[in-house]
Design a protein around this motif. Structure first.
Motif, PDB file in Angstrom:
ATOM      1  N   VAL A  97      53.343  10.054 -32.356  1.00  0.00           N
ATOM      2  CA  VAL A  97      52.058  10.285 -31.687  1.00  0.00           C
ATOM      3  C   VAL A  97      51.258  11.349 -32.417  1.00  0.00           C
ATOM      4  CG1 VAL A  97      51.014  11.289 -29.617  1.00  0.00           C
ATOM      5  CG2 VAL A  97      52.724   9.479 -29.392  1.00  0.00           C
ATOM      6  N   VAL A  98      51.907  12.451 -32.770  1.00  0.00           N
ATOM      7  CA  VAL A  98      51.207  13.544 -33.453  1.00  0.00           C
ATOM      8  C   VAL A  98      50.748  13.106 -34.836  1.00  0.00           C
ATOM      9  CG1 VAL A  98      51.445  15.878 -34.393  1.00  0.00           C
ATOM     10  CG2 VAL A  98      52.399  15.330 -32.148  1.00  0.00           C
ATOM     11  N   ALA A  99      51.564  12.327 -35.523  1.00  0.00           N
ATOM     12  CA  ALA A  99      51.173  11.830 -36.844  1.00  0.00           C
ATOM     13  C   ALA A  99      49.971  10.904 -36.734  1.00  0.00           C
ATOM     14  CB  ALA A  99      52.346  11.102 -37.498  1.00  0.00           C
ATOM     15  N   LYS A 100      49.934  10.106 -35.666  1.00  0.00           N
ATOM     16  CA  LYS A 100      48.840   9.168 -35.476  1.00  0.00           C
ATOM     17  C   LYS A 100      47.552   9.882 -35.067  1.00  0.00           C
ATOM     18  CE  LYS A 100      49.974   5.360 -33.445  1.00  0.00           C
ATOM     19  NZ  LYS A 100      50.347   4.360 -32.397  1.00  0.00           N
ATOM     20  N   ASP A 101      47.676  10.893 -34.202  1.00  0.00           N
ATOM     21  CA  ASP A 101      46.498  11.615 -33.712  1.00  0.00           C
ATOM     22  C   ASP A 101      46.811  13.100 -33.586  1.00  0.00           C
ATOM     23  OD1 ASP A 101      44.013  12.243 -32.653  1.00  0.00           O
ATOM     24  OD2 ASP A 101      44.634  11.797 -30.604  1.00  0.00           O
ATOM     25  N   PRO A 102      46.746  13.841 -34.690  1.00  0.00           N
ATOM     26  CA  PRO A 102      47.071  15.274 -34.660  1.00  0.00           C
ATOM     27  C   PRO A 102      46.232  16.064 -33.664  1.00  0.00           C
ATOM     28  CG  PRO A 102      46.861  14.491 -36.912  1.00  0.00           C
ATOM     29  CD  PRO A 102      46.377  13.391 -36.034  1.00  0.00           C
ATOM     30  N   GLN A 103      45.001  15.615 -33.421  1.00  0.00           N
ATOM     31  CA  GLN A 103      44.115  16.364 -32.534  1.00  0.00           C
ATOM     32  C   GLN A 103      44.514  16.291 -31.073  1.00  0.00           C
ATOM     33  OE1 GLN A 103      40.389  14.698 -34.278  1.00  0.00           O
ATOM     34  NE2 GLN A 103      39.770  16.849 -34.421  1.00  0.00           N
ATOM     35  N   LEU A 104      45.503  15.453 -30.776  1.00  0.00           N
ATOM     36  CA  LEU A 104      46.036  15.477 -29.414  1.00  0.00           C
ATOM     37  C   LEU A 104      46.607  16.857 -29.103  1.00  0.00           C
ATOM     38  CD1 LEU A 104      46.627  13.772 -26.864  1.00  0.00           C
ATOM     39  CD2 LEU A 104      48.861  13.251 -27.845  1.00  0.00           C
ATOM     40  N   LEU A 105      47.081  17.558 -30.136  1.00  0.00           N
ATOM     41  CA  LEU A 105      47.622  18.907 -29.941  1.00  0.00           C
ATOM     42  C   LEU A 105      46.542  19.898 -29.526  1.00  0.00           C
ATOM     43  CD1 LEU A 105      50.016  19.131 -33.031  1.00  0.00           C
ATOM     44  CD2 LEU A 105      50.645  18.686 -30.648  1.00  0.00           C
ATOM     45  N   CYS A 106      45.280  19.523 -29.698  1.00  0.00           N
ATOM     46  CA  CYS A 106      44.167  20.394 -29.311  1.00  0.00           C
ATOM     47  C   CYS A 106      43.743  20.167 -27.867  1.00  0.00           C
ATOM     48  CB  CYS A 106      42.957  20.151 -30.206  1.00  0.00           C
ATOM     49  SG  CYS A 106      43.268  20.277 -31.970  1.00  0.00           S
ATOM     50  N   ALA A 107      44.217  19.087 -27.247  1.00  0.00           N
ATOM     51  CA  ALA A 107      43.772  18.751 -25.894  1.00  0.00           C
ATOM     52  C   ALA A 107      44.274  19.767 -24.878  1.00  0.00           C
ATOM     53  CB  ALA A 107      44.261  17.353 -25.528  1.00  0.00           C
ATOM     54  N   SER A 108      43.490  19.951 -23.846  1.00  0.00           N
ATOM     55  CA  SER A 108      43.894  20.852 -22.762  1.00  0.00           C
ATOM     56  C   SER A 108      44.799  20.109 -21.789  1.00  0.00           C
ATOM     57  CB  SER A 108      42.657  21.359 -22.020  1.00  0.00           C
ATOM     58  OG  SER A 108      43.036  22.004 -20.824  1.00  0.00           O
ATOM     59  N   VAL A 109      45.952  20.675 -21.571  1.00  0.00           N
ATOM     60  CA  VAL A 109      46.877  20.062 -20.619  1.00  0.00           C
ATOM     61  C   VAL A 109      46.300  20.100 -19.215  1.00  0.00           C
ATOM     62  CG1 VAL A 109      49.143  20.261 -19.533  1.00  0.00           C
ATOM     63  CG2 VAL A 109      48.923  20.519 -22.012  1.00  0.00           C
ATOM     64  N   ASP A 110      45.784  21.253 -18.800  1.00  0.00           N
ATOM     65  CA  ASP A 110      45.272  21.404 -17.439  1.00  0.00           C
ATOM     66  C   ASP A 110      44.007  20.593 -17.187  1.00  0.00           C
ATOM     67  OD1 ASP A 110      47.302  23.019 -16.712  1.00  0.00           O
ATOM     68  OD2 ASP A 110      46.190  24.902 -16.785  1.00  0.00           O
ATOM     69  N   ARG A 111      43.098  20.594 -18.156  1.00  0.00           N
ATOM     70  CA  ARG A 111      41.789  19.976 -17.929  1.00  0.00           C
ATOM     71  C   ARG A 111      41.748  18.495 -18.263  1.00  0.00           C
ATOM     72  NH1 ARG A 111      40.219  24.740 -20.485  1.00  0.00           N
ATOM     73  NH2 ARG A 111      39.729  23.589 -22.407  1.00  0.00           N
ATOM     74  N   THR A 112      42.642  18.028 -19.136  1.00  0.00           N
ATOM     75  CA  THR A 112      42.554  16.628 -19.578  1.00  0.00           C
ATOM     76  C   THR A 112      43.847  15.844 -19.374  1.00  0.00           C
ATOM     77  OG1 THR A 112      40.930  17.262 -21.258  1.00  0.00           O
ATOM     78  CG2 THR A 112      42.006  15.140 -21.535  1.00  0.00           C
ATOM     79  N   LEU A 113      44.923  16.270 -19.991  1.00  0.00           N
ATOM     80  CA  LEU A 113      46.130  15.449 -20.003  1.00  0.00           C
ATOM     81  C   LEU A 113      46.750  15.273 -18.616  1.00  0.00           C
ATOM     82  CD1 LEU A 113      47.842  16.689 -23.306  1.00  0.00           C
ATOM     83  CD2 LEU A 113      46.124  14.898 -22.970  1.00  0.00           C
ATOM     84  N   ALA A 114      46.969  16.381 -17.909  1.00  0.00           N
ATOM     85  CA  ALA A 114      47.558  16.279 -16.569  1.00  0.00           C
ATOM     86  C   ALA A 114      46.660  15.496 -15.613  1.00  0.00           C
ATOM     87  CB  ALA A 114      47.873  17.672 -16.021  1.00  0.00           C
ATOM     88  N   PRO A 115      45.334  15.766 -15.573  1.00  0.00           N
ATOM     89  CA  PRO A 115      44.467  14.949 -14.708  1.00  0.00           C
ATOM     90  C   PRO A 115      44.475  13.470 -15.082  1.00  0.00           C
ATOM     91  CG  PRO A 115      43.347  16.973 -15.310  1.00  0.00           C
ATOM     92  CD  PRO A 115      44.594  16.910 -16.142  1.00  0.00           C
ATOM     93  N   ASN A 116      44.596  13.169 -16.377  1.00  0.00           N
ATOM     94  CA  ASN A 116      44.658  11.768 -16.789  1.00  0.00           C
ATOM     95  C   ASN A 116      45.906  11.091 -16.237  1.00  0.00           C
ATOM     96  OD1 ASN A 116      42.261  11.707 -18.130  1.00  0.00           O
ATOM     97  ND2 ASN A 116      43.124  11.712 -20.192  1.00  0.00           N
ATOM     98  N   VAL A 117      47.016  11.794 -16.279  1.00  0.00           N
ATOM     99  CA  VAL A 117      48.252  11.226 -15.734  1.00  0.00           C
ATOM    100  C   VAL A 117      48.115  11.006 -14.231  1.00  0.00           C
ATOM    101  CG1 VAL A 117      50.689  11.660 -15.289  1.00  0.00           C
ATOM    102  CG2 VAL A 117      49.750  12.118 -17.541  1.00  0.00           C
TER     103      VAL A 117
END
Length: 387
Positions: A97-117
Motif C-alpha cells: 500500500v505504501v509503495a503504491k501510494d506513499p502519500q497515504l502516510l500523510c493522511a490524518s487518522v482522526d480527520r480522514t482515515l478513521a471517519p472513512n472506516v
C-alpha cells in the motif's frame, strides 16, 4: 519491527467490536497511548524509515521518498501504519500500500482515515472488505468522497467485487465528482443503448471512461459506430472496448491489415469487424498465423471466415488445429459425414465435443481421445491413429 510493535500495542488497547461494526473510539488517544510523542527531527531519514519500518525495498523507498521529502518526524506515518495494522492489513500488505501510494502516510487518522472506516462500515462493509479496498485503491481512501461515492459504484457495477475490479484498473473514479464527472459519462453510455450490465462490464475493463474528457468518450462512440456496429446492439460494448485505445489512424491501419491478411473485400472486413470488434486488438503475428492455418491448411474460403470471425478468437494450438485434425481424421475414415461443418465443431464446449466426436468412435478409433489430448498440449502427432 516498529509496525508490529505498534500494531500489538494498539490492539491491546482496542475494545472488542464485531467485524462489521464502525470504529467509534477516539483513535488518537489509543495512538498516544501506543507510542510516545516524537519531537520533530530535521535529520529524520525518510528513505530509511520506509525501508526499516514500512518494509519497502531500497528502490521503492527511493521513489516514494521523493513524495515525502517534507516529513521530519515519524509521528504521523506511525499513526497511519498502526491504523492500517488495526484494520487487519499484514506487514506485506502495508508495504504494498505504501509503495503504491506513499502519500497515504500523510493522511490524518482522526480527520480522514478513521471517519472513512466509520462511514464504510455504515454502508455495510466489513473490516475485511475495507482492508481490501485500501489495498486496491489507497489513493481513493485518502479522500472522504470515497465513502459518499461508493454506494453509487456498488449500484452501477452490481457487486463489491466488480467495484474492486474497476478500482484495480483505475482508482480515480472513487475520488471524482459523481455529478460533474461520472454521471454525465454514464448517461452518454446509456444513450448508446448500454444497459447496467454492459456498463458494468465496460467499466471493469475500461474504467477510465468514467473520468476521461467527455468529448473523448463521444469520439470513441462515433468510432465504434463507424465499424458498422449500431448503438443498442449486443456488440456495441465490445466495439467500444476495441476502439477505446485506438486512434483513427491505427484503426484504419488494422482494417487494412485484416483485408490483406485474410484476402477480404471491403464488405467482408466490415462484416467480420462488426461481428467481432475485438479482432482490431489482435497483433499482426496472431492474425497471420490464423490466416495461414485457416486458409492454407484447413482450406477455408476468406468469405467463410469473414462471416464466422469467432474462429479468430479461439486458440490456434489449443482448439483450432487439434479439432481440425479430429474432423479430418473422422471424415477420412468414413466415421463422419463430409458435410459436417468445421466451425460448428470449433464452437462446441470440450464436453460436447468429446460427446459428439470422440466418445462415439471409441471402438473404431481407440486412440482418438489420446491423440486429441496430445494435440491440445501442442504435441501434434504426424497422423491420428485408427487402431
Amino acid at each position: 519491527m516498529l509496525l508490529l510493535r505498534l500494531r500489538s500495542c494498539i490492539l491491546s488497547h482496542l475494545p472488542s467490536y464485531p467485524a462489521a461494526s464502525p470504529i467509534t473510539f477516539p483513535l488518537h488517544r489509543l495512538l498516544s497511548a501506543a507510542a510516545p510523542a516524537v519531537s520533530p527531527n530535521p535529520s529524520f531519514a525518510v528513505e530509511e524509515y520506509l525501508i526499516d519500518t514500512c518494509g519497502l525495498t531500497r528502490a521503492q523507498a527511493l521513489k516514494a521518498s521523493r513524495r515525502l521529502s517534507h516529513f521530519n518526524s515519524p509521528t504521523n506515518p506511525d499513526a497511519v501504519l498502526a491504523f492500517l495494522a488495526g484494520l487487519g492489513l499484514s506487514t506485506a500488505d502495508v508495504a504494498a500500500v505504501v509503495a503504491k501510494d506513499p502519500q497515504l502516510l500523510c493522511a490524518s487518522v482522526d480527520r480522514t482515515l478513521a471517519p472513512n472506516v466509520v462511514g464504510l462500515t455504515g454502508i455495510g462493509l466489513s473490516h475485511t472488505e475495507i482492508a481490501r479496498l485500501v489495498s486496491v485503491a489507497p489513493f481513493s481512501f485518502r479522500y472522504r468522497s470515497a465513502v459518499s461515492n461508493l454506494p453509487y459504484y456498488l449500484l452501477l457495477s452490481g457487486s463489491y467485487e466488480n467495484v474492486l475490479r474497476i478500482l484495480k484498473k483505475s482508482s480515480s473514479p472513487l475520488g471524482r465528482s459523481l455529478e460533474k464527472v461520472v454521471k454525465p459519462r454514464v448517461a452518454l453510455l446509456r444513450e448508446c443503448g448500454l444497459g447496467a450490465c454492459d456498463i458494468a462490464k465496460l467499466c471493469v475493463t475500461r474504467a477510465w471512461l468514467l473520468t476521461t474528457n467527455l468529448e473523448r468518450v463521444r469520439v470513441i462512440v462515433a468510432r465504434a459506430e463507424s465499424l458498422g456496429v449500431p448503438r443498442g446492439s449486443a456488440m456495441f460494448r465490445h466495439a467500444l472496448e476495441a476502439v477505446a485505445f485506438l486512434s483513427k489512424e491505427k484503426m484504419d491501419a488494422q482494417v487494412e491489415n485484416l483485408k490483406n491478411t485474410f484476402r477480404w473485400s471491403d464488405a467482408e472486413v466490415c462484416i467480420a469487424v462488426s461481428r467481432l470488434p475485438m479482432i482490431l486488438k489482435r497483433s499482426k503475428d496472431n492474425l497471420q498465423s490464423r490466416s495461414e492455418f485457416l486458409i492454407l491448411e484447413a482450406g477455408l474460403e476468406p468469405a467463410y471466415i469473414a462471416h464466422r470471425p469467432a474462429l479468430l478468437a479461439y486458440s490456434l494450438e489449443g482448439r483450432l488445429r487439434p479439432r481440425y485434425h479430429v474432423v479430418k481424421f473422422l471424415k477420412a475414415k468414413g466415421l463422419l459425414d463430409n458435410d459436417r461443418d468445421y466451425y460448428t465443431t470449433v464452437t462446441y464446449s470440450e464436453k460436447v465435443f468429446a460427446e459428439k466426436l470422440i466418445c462415439p468412435h471409441k471402438e473404431a478409433a481407440p486412440h482418438l481421445a489420446e491423440d486429441y489430448a496430445a494435440a491440445c498440449r501442442g504435441e501434434m502427432p504426424t497422423d491420428f491413429r485408427c487402431a
